[in-house]
Write an enzyme that holds these catalytic residues in place. Sequence first.
Site: not given
Ligand code: SDX
Length: 429
Positions: A306, A363
């Site tokens: 998140h 989720d």
């Molecule tokens: C919602 O914003 C809100 O408030 C949203 C929400 C709401 O109520 O409105 O809470 C609802 O959207 C919840 C999130 C649902 N999405 C997912 O579950 C999809 C999976 N999660 C990700 O795609 C990700 O964690 C996000 C999109 C939720 C957050 O993305 P960020 O903040 O841009 O984080 P990032 O992509 O920069 O990740 C940081 C690191 C990365 O690794 P490095 O580059 O540092 O090595 O964490 C890793 C990412 O690769 N990472 C994950 C991961 N999420 C982040 N690695 C594996 N699996 C994951 N789910």
Amino acid sequence: MSDQGEIILEGKSYKLPVIEGSEKEKAVDISKLRQDSGYITIDSGYGNTGACKSAITFIDGDKGILRYRGIPIEVLAEKSDFVETSYLLMYGNLPNRAQREEFRNQLSGHSMIHEGMIKFFDGYPTTAHPMATLSSMVCSLSAYYPEHLDPKDKTHVNHLVPRLLAKMKTIAAYSYKKAKGQPVIYPKTDLDYCSNFLRMMFGTPAEEYKIDPLMVKALNVLLILHADHEQNCSTSTVRLVGSSDANLFASVAAGICALWGPKHGGANQEVVEMLQLIEREKIPVKEIIRRAKDKNSGFRLMGFGHRVYKNFDPRARVIKVYSDKLLANMGIKDPLLDIAKELEEAALQDDFFKERKLYPNVDFYSGVIYRAMGIPTDMFTVMFALGRLPGWIAHWMEMHSEGDGRIGRPRQIYSGETERPYVPMDQRK
Ligand code: SDX
């Protein structure tokens, strides 16, 4: 309370006011930076940039705190219902008895949609994703209220808000019925919001639908937990579209489209599809964790991570408890819940997830409850939209009442070609 920040650019000092919120959060106000220094700031994904001040929802991502108008969501999930929580979010306080009665009656009384709109469904293929129908139907509602679309006129807004809240659940249920080839079930004014929705989803003309209080409670809890989340992607979309003075329906339809993305509200559908794949192909949890850590795998552990929560998403905690409770009370044993728990345990012990503070988000478990309620996977994001609707409306109203009325228009740093001549066709390579 405010103090000052300072930025030194090309040897010149610029003082920047600092503002502090009611929960002691601080921000540097850069609204004069460009006119004073010629510089702008840039912040991909807006991870460090506040778009506005807001009194609706407070999140502390490090402590895993989420409150609507100061009330913790855990308390609202236990003691309130979705209609009362919607009122709290939109109007700022819990309704008194008379206000709650009037609001409930408005929602029950405006649940039907124009008969002409029901015909729209016949034009969609039965395989249409319900988020496609939901967004277009919500935008189309503006065609039925041409005299009430001025976002600056409070009487217009007060006319539209209960109608939108009431009708969006009807549109959602109808899209499900049409996809199944079943007749739509009309809402009943003597039923509360969640009972009405469940009856419109699962009732048929062939028999009286038996309302299960357990399902009604579980649905209220899920909708409450999804009701708002400050400046997330879809809410920021509603605010940005609304800042052009687009009407409420058009602004919310844009929010629905933003929510559809798998990184946002679409994640609840992706989580269940991921769990089903793991179950179907008997993929070991260890292998899933390996893929999630491998950047080249193109795989993400959906429902994890998140932008704001660097601790447990408090909503995930509540939903996990309700998943256990609902399935036990319904005598359902869902293997996907066991797989989800195994995945959570493995991820939370793994350094990759611990270092990046990746925890289950809202989720991760919600789909297990929706499945237990009989809601199909492609309707999960629609359920998220139904929950988030009062939050979108609350922010849209706050923007129009508290904001400075300016259209949202971010800047950029241009990185393309500098000026160059037009090359006639016969001279091009
Ligand atoms: C919602 O914003 C809100 O408030 C949203 C929400 C709401 O109520 O409105 O809470 C609802 O959207 C919840 C999130 C649902 N999405 C997912 O579950 C999809 C999976 N999660 C990700 O795609 C990700 O964690 C996000 C999109 C939720 C957050 O993305 P960020 O903040 O841009 O984080 P990032 O992509 O920069 O990740 C940081 C690191 C990365 O690794 P490095 O580059 O540092 O090595 O964490 C890793 C990412 O690769 N990472 C994950 C991961 N999420 C982040 N690695 C594996 N699996 C994951 N789910």
